[in-house]
Design a protein around this motif. Structure first.
Motif, short mmCIF file in Angstrom:
data_model
loop_
_atom_site.label_atom_id
_atom_site.label_comp_id
_atom_site.label_asym_id
_atom_site.label_seq_id
_atom_site.Cartn_x
_atom_site.Cartn_y
_atom_site.Cartn_z
N LEU A 181 -36.60 -28.45 -58.58
CA LEU A 181 -35.64 -27.37 -58.40
C LEU A 181 -34.22 -27.89 -58.55
CD1 LEU A 181 -35.08 -24.43 -57.74
CD2 LEU A 181 -35.30 -24.98 -55.31
N ALA A 182 -33.97 -29.10 -58.05
CA ALA A 182 -32.64 -29.69 -58.16
C ALA A 182 -32.23 -29.89 -59.61
CB ALA A 182 -32.59 -31.02 -57.42
N ARG A 183 -33.19 -30.30 -60.45
CA ARG A 183 -32.88 -30.49 -61.88
C ARG A 183 -32.49 -29.17 -62.52
NH1 ARG A 183 -37.24 -34.23 -61.65
NH2 ARG A 183 -38.72 -32.61 -62.30
N GLY A 238 -28.16 -25.83 -64.80
CA GLY A 238 -27.45 -24.56 -64.88
C GLY A 238 -25.97 -24.72 -64.57
N CYS A 239 -25.66 -25.52 -63.56
CA CYS A 239 -24.26 -25.73 -63.18
C CYS A 239 -23.49 -26.43 -64.29
CB CYS A 239 -24.19 -26.56 -61.90
SG CYS A 239 -24.70 -25.67 -60.41
N SER A 251 -21.17 -23.73 -46.78
CA SER A 251 -20.65 -25.07 -47.00
C SER A 251 -20.61 -25.35 -48.49
CB SER A 251 -21.52 -26.11 -46.28
OG SER A 251 -22.86 -26.04 -46.75
N ARG A 252 -19.82 -26.33 -48.86
CA ARG A 252 -19.75 -26.77 -50.25
C ARG A 252 -20.67 -27.97 -50.41
NH1 ARG A 252 -14.06 -28.11 -53.24
NH2 ARG A 252 -13.69 -25.99 -52.48
N VAL A 253 -21.54 -27.92 -51.43
CA VAL A 253 -22.48 -29.01 -51.64
C VAL A 253 -22.37 -29.51 -53.08
CG1 VAL A 253 -24.09 -28.16 -49.90
CG2 VAL A 253 -24.38 -27.48 -52.28
N SER A 254 -22.83 -30.71 -53.29
CA SER A 254 -22.81 -31.31 -54.62
C SER A 254 -23.73 -30.57 -55.57
CB SER A 254 -23.25 -32.78 -54.52
OG SER A 254 -23.50 -33.32 -55.79
N VAL A 255 -23.37 -30.58 -56.84
CA VAL A 255 -24.23 -29.98 -57.86
C VAL A 255 -25.58 -30.66 -57.89
CG1 VAL A 255 -24.51 -29.76 -60.36
CG2 VAL A 255 -22.36 -29.10 -59.29
#
Length: 255
Positions: A30-32, A37-38, A63-67
């Motif tokens: 899912l992270a990939r 997409g980002c 919160s802001r999180v890393s791509v």
């Protein structure tokens, strides 16, 4: 988000959405998808919003999180979105996540195409139906829009896949040059994927052959590498692939 925790219809207008398998947290697969997409829409980070009670956070916490979210241990229920809202991932519970967004976001996050991803999720839901019957409900809500096309006669005439078939016919018949064919094929292929079109069986195999041929062809001879096909070589190989396909199709029609 709508009051029921789903994407709002107004935000989804002009966008596509598909469920994908997910575990108990944002896993590597899912992270990939999220990262791809980002990158496609130039999102430098993600906004994460908790949709319910979660460890260490109160409802509504953002919160802001890393791509690159693989190591953040994000667990449901959460929604992740790009700052410009070009794409979002709704992770309501373990078992699945919904990926939605613009054409550019989805083309990279769901590179196999929306309908292919939906079909895959349907098989995943059926395999786990005894233990997780709720997945079947999600699969039914987000079924493929297009059926998979196996033969040229099956293909919707206004589809991008139909454009690919027409380009191949014209190229093999000599009414379309190699550079125009290559440009047109890649453009139609991207459109077909973005629209969630699916090809399989004999037609899918033919498209795969053409894809491999174009991978070995440089439109600009200055960028050609040793062993690459030139215009004549591409035409001969494409015509041979199409002739073999037509022969197999004629054999099918006689049965």
């Amino acid at each position: 988000m709508a009051s029921d925790g789903a994407f709002t219809p107004s935000w989804l207008r002009g966008k596509s959405v598909t469920p994908v398998p997910a575990g108990g947290q944002v896993d590597a697969a899912l992270a990939r998808r999220i990262e791809a997409g980002c990158r496609a829409v130039g999102a430098p980070y993600l906004i994460a919003a908790e949709l319910g009670d979660g460890p260490g956070a109160s409802p509504g916490t953002t919160s802001r999180v890393s791509v690159s979210t693989a190591g953040t241990h994000i667990r449901p229920p959460f929604v992740l979105c790009t700052p410009g809202l070009q794409g979002a991932v709704l992770f309501p519970r373990s078992g699945y996540a919904l990926i939605a967004g613009s054409t550019a976001f989805m083309a990279s996050a769901v590179g196999e195409g929306t309908d292919t991803a939906r079909a895959h999720f349907g098989r995943y839901a059926r395999a786990l139906s005894d233990r997780h019957p709720s997945l079947s409900v999600v699969a039914a809500e987000y079924g493929p829009v297009h059926r998979a096309w196996t033969h040229p006669d099956d293909v919707a005439p206004t589809s991008a896949a139909a454009r690919q078939v027409a380009l191949l016919d014209a190229f093999a018949d000599g009414t379309c040059g190699a550079p125009d064919f290559a440009h047109g094929w890649w453009e139609a292929r991207r459109a077909s994927q973005a629209q969630g079109e699916r090809v399989q069986g004999p037609l899918g195999a033919l498209f795969d052959q053409v894809f491999m041929l174009l991978e070995d062809y440089a439109v600009d001879p200055e960028f050609a590498e040793p062993g690459d096909l030139d215009d004549a070589g591409l035409k001969a190989a494409a015509r041979a692939a199409l002739d073999a396909f037509r022969h197999s199709e004629s054999g099918r029609s006689r049965k």
